[in-house]
Design a protein around this motif. Structure first.
Motif, PDB file in Angstrom:
ATOM      1  N   PHE A  48      12.683   9.902  -2.033  1.00  0.00           N
ATOM      2  CA  PHE A  48      13.422  10.371  -0.868  1.00  0.00           C
ATOM      3  C   PHE A  48      13.081  11.825  -0.554  1.00  0.00           C
ATOM      4  O   PHE A  48      12.994  12.208   0.620  1.00  0.00           O
ATOM      5  N   LYS A  49      12.860  12.640  -1.574  1.00  0.00           N
ATOM      6  CA  LYS A  49      12.495  14.033  -1.319  1.00  0.00           C
ATOM      7  C   LYS A  49      11.152  14.116  -0.588  1.00  0.00           C
ATOM      8  O   LYS A  49      10.993  14.905   0.353  1.00  0.00           O
ATOM      9  N   GLU A  50      10.212  13.288  -0.997  1.00  0.00           N
ATOM     10  CA  GLU A  50       8.902  13.301  -0.333  1.00  0.00           C
ATOM     11  C   GLU A  50       9.000  12.769   1.093  1.00  0.00           C
ATOM     12  O   GLU A  50       8.342  13.282   2.013  1.00  0.00           O
ATOM     13  N   MET A  51       9.823  11.753   1.301  1.00  0.00           N
ATOM     14  CA  MET A  51       9.998  11.215   2.653  1.00  0.00           C
ATOM     15  C   MET A  51      10.672  12.219   3.581  1.00  0.00           C
ATOM     16  O   MET A  51      10.313  12.332   4.758  1.00  0.00           O
ATOM     17  N   MET A  52      11.618  12.970   3.054  1.00  0.00           N
ATOM     18  CA  MET A  52      12.272  13.981   3.884  1.00  0.00           C
ATOM     19  C   MET A  52      11.275  15.064   4.296  1.00  0.00           C
ATOM     20  O   MET A  52      11.317  15.575   5.415  1.00  0.00           O
ATOM     21  N   ALA A  53      10.373  15.410   3.384  1.00  0.00           N
ATOM     22  CA  ALA A  53       9.325  16.381   3.733  1.00  0.00           C
ATOM     23  C   ALA A  53       8.410  15.823   4.822  1.00  0.00           C
ATOM     24  O   ALA A  53       7.985  16.545   5.733  1.00  0.00           O
ATOM     25  N   TYR A  54       8.132  14.536   4.733  1.00  0.00           N
ATOM     26  CA  TYR A  54       7.325  13.870   5.779  1.00  0.00           C
ATOM     27  C   TYR A  54       8.062  13.900   7.112  1.00  0.00           C
ATOM     28  O   TYR A  54       7.481  14.232   8.158  1.00  0.00           O
ATOM     29  N   PHE A  55       9.357  13.603   7.104  1.00  0.00           N
ATOM     30  CA  PHE A  55      10.131  13.619   8.340  1.00  0.00           C
ATOM     31  C   PHE A  55      10.207  15.030   8.930  1.00  0.00           C
ATOM     32  O   PHE A  55      10.217  15.201  10.153  1.00  0.00           O
ATOM     33  N   ASP A  56      10.244  16.025   8.040  1.00  0.00           N
ATOM     34  CA  ASP A  56      10.315  17.418   8.501  1.00  0.00           C
ATOM     35  C   ASP A  56       8.984  17.929   9.038  1.00  0.00           C
ATOM     36  O   ASP A  56       8.929  18.991   9.652  1.00  0.00           O
ATOM     37  N   GLY A  57       7.910  17.203   8.743  1.00  0.00           N
ATOM     38  CA  GLY A  57       6.594  17.643   9.182  1.00  0.00           C
ATOM     39  C   GLY A  57       5.907  18.593   8.226  1.00  0.00           C
ATOM     40  O   GLY A  57       4.842  19.132   8.537  1.00  0.00           O
ATOM     41  N   THR A  58       6.474  18.794   7.033  1.00  0.00           N
ATOM     42  CA  THR A  58       5.836  19.675   6.054  1.00  0.00           C
ATOM     43  C   THR A  58       4.820  18.934   5.192  1.00  0.00           C
ATOM     44  O   THR A  58       4.070  19.568   4.445  1.00  0.00           O
TER      45      THR A  58
ATOM     46  N   VAL B 122       0.246  10.386   4.203  1.00  0.00           N
ATOM     47  CA  VAL B 122      -0.604  10.097   3.040  1.00  0.00           C
ATOM     48  C   VAL B 122      -0.281  11.057   1.895  1.00  0.00           C
ATOM     49  O   VAL B 122      -0.166  10.648   0.728  1.00  0.00           O
ATOM     50  N   THR B 123      -0.091  12.339   2.228  1.00  0.00           N
ATOM     51  CA  THR B 123       0.250  13.317   1.192  1.00  0.00           C
ATOM     52  C   THR B 123       1.592  12.986   0.566  1.00  0.00           C
ATOM     53  O   THR B 123       1.754  13.047  -0.660  1.00  0.00           O
ATOM     54  N   ALA B 124       2.581  12.620   1.392  1.00  0.00           N
ATOM     55  CA  ALA B 124       3.914  12.283   0.874  1.00  0.00           C
ATOM     56  C   ALA B 124       3.840  11.080  -0.060  1.00  0.00           C
ATOM     57  O   ALA B 124       4.465  11.070  -1.129  1.00  0.00           O
ATOM     58  N   ARG B 125       3.074  10.073   0.334  1.00  0.00           N
ATOM     59  CA  ARG B 125       2.953   8.874  -0.499  1.00  0.00           C
ATOM     60  C   ARG B 125       2.296   9.212  -1.837  1.00  0.00           C
ATOM     61  O   ARG B 125       2.758   8.772  -2.902  1.00  0.00           O
ATOM     62  N   GLU B 126       1.207   9.978  -1.798  1.00  0.00           N
ATOM     63  CA  GLU B 126       0.508  10.315  -3.033  1.00  0.00           C
ATOM     64  C   GLU B 126       1.342  11.243  -3.910  1.00  0.00           C
ATOM     65  O   GLU B 126       1.315  11.136  -5.138  1.00  0.00           O
ATOM     66  N   ARG B 127       2.093  12.145  -3.274  1.00  0.00           N
ATOM     67  CA  ARG B 127       2.983  13.019  -4.041  1.00  0.00           C
ATOM     68  C   ARG B 127       4.096  12.215  -4.705  1.00  0.00           C
ATOM     69  O   ARG B 127       4.521  12.516  -5.816  1.00  0.00           O
ATOM     70  N   MET B 128       4.548  11.186  -4.012  1.00  0.00           N
ATOM     71  CA  MET B 128       5.570  10.303  -4.577  1.00  0.00           C
ATOM     72  C   MET B 128       5.033   9.608  -5.831  1.00  0.00           C
ATOM     73  O   MET B 128       5.732   9.498  -6.850  1.00  0.00           O
ATOM     74  N   LYS B 129       3.806   9.159  -5.783  1.00  0.00           N
ATOM     75  CA  LYS B 129       3.190   8.540  -6.961  1.00  0.00           C
ATOM     76  C   LYS B 129       3.104   9.544  -8.107  1.00  0.00           C
ATOM     77  O   LYS B 129       3.478   9.242  -9.251  1.00  0.00           O
TER      78      LYS B 129
END
Length: 300
Positions: free
Chosen positions: A240-250, A254-261
């Motif tokens: 969820f933290k990575e998805m929120m960063a994706y929603f915020d545009g930060t 692809v980066t959010a998904r890989e960071r989640m892994k």
């Protein structure tokens, strides 16, 4: 006569605990206690890899999706709730399975949590407001002043622990340390702790593939549906933290998904480090675990 036995199935995230727990519970004709601190919340089954409806139809699960995301829940409350539930299990049979990788929840039932005073709604609301508006730094500074002993050992990147300790200090006028005895409680039932693990490369591959599967199942949409609750502790977790960063545009997707892994793999290593301190855990590969567990429970 077989004594009442709690079979604890734990291990790192992604290792396959749910499937083993279901198989064991079906063999024994008993029910499952969920010991995952995020699967207790409603509305986020994909992001928490909660037992599916089909899995829950096979064996009854307790403590799955029974709290709203904005509700407070703790390991201490979990201990109280499980200890109240277990006599109902023993009235029906000699076995119960507890499954999950939340280390504090597992320890709460197996070892007990120190009794800490209840926190008033006013103090809890003020701490929540302060964290949201001012951040963690001023709260850390206050904790250092009120309880330097706990400040010296607390994980300073863990808001939940810092805020809880500070709430206790404010509520009681005493240090949080004064309530931490660390004494293990005796339990009136047998506990068998089983840890599941596998080769590190295989585990990390499972984690990576599970994140990809979550995306295909609709995790982005699930995260978007709870975005308005993002400041609650229930969503302060990997994924969820990575998805929120994706929603915020930060982060891009692809980066959010890989960071989640990556962060899930880091969490798995953190879990294994914690478990290494517990000599009571008996370790098996998931493929061997069911047969080995059934052997163990029949030993005197």
């Amino acid at each position: 006569m077989t004594s009442n036995t709690l079979i604890v199935i734990t291990g790192p995230t992604g290792v396959g605990k749910t499937r083993v727990a279901i198989d064991v519970a079906r063999h024994l004709g008993c029910e499952i206690i969920n010991a995952d601190s995020r699967q207790i919340f409603r509305g986020i089954p994909i992001g928490t890899a909660a037992p599916t409806a089909e899995e829950q139809a096979l064996v009854k699960h307790h403590f799955v999706a029974f709290k709203n995301l904005d509700e407070y829940y703790s390991a201490a409350q979990f201990e109280t709730d499980v200890m109240a539930l277990l006599p109902q299990f023993w009235a029906k049979g000699n076995y119960a399975v507890m499954c999950g990788g939340s280390m504090m929840y597992v320890d709460a039932v197996c070892k007990g949590i120190d009794i800490v005073p209840d926190i008033s709604d006013e103090i809890r609301a003020e701490a929540k407001r302060q964290l949201a508006e001012e951040g963690l730094e001023p709260m850390l500074a206050e904790l250092e002043r009120l309880d330097p002993e706990y400040y010296a050992i607390v994980d300073r990147k863990n808001p939940k622990r810092i805020v809880h300790a500070l709430e206790v200090c404010r509520q009681t006028g005493q240090t949080y340390t004064s309530f931490r005895t660390g004494k293990k409680k005796e339990r009136p039932f047998r506990i068998i702790k089983i840890g599941l693990n596998m080769d590190r490369a295989d585990l990390f591959d499972r984690i990576n593939r599970r994140v990809d599967a979550m995306m295909e199942e609709g995790f982005v949409e699930e995260a978007r549906s709870v975005e308005h609750l993002r400041h609650h502790n229930s969503l302060n977790t990997v994924g969820f933290k990575e998805m929120m960063a994706y929603f915020d545009g930060t982060m891009d997707f692809v980066t959010a998904r890989e960071r989640m892994k990556k962060n899930t793999r880091v969490y798995a290593k953190k879990q294994l480090t914690w478990y290494a301190k517990d000599s009571e855990i008996q370790w098996f590969h998931p493929s061997e675990a069911v047969a080995e567990i059934l052997k163990l429970i029949h030993q005197d």
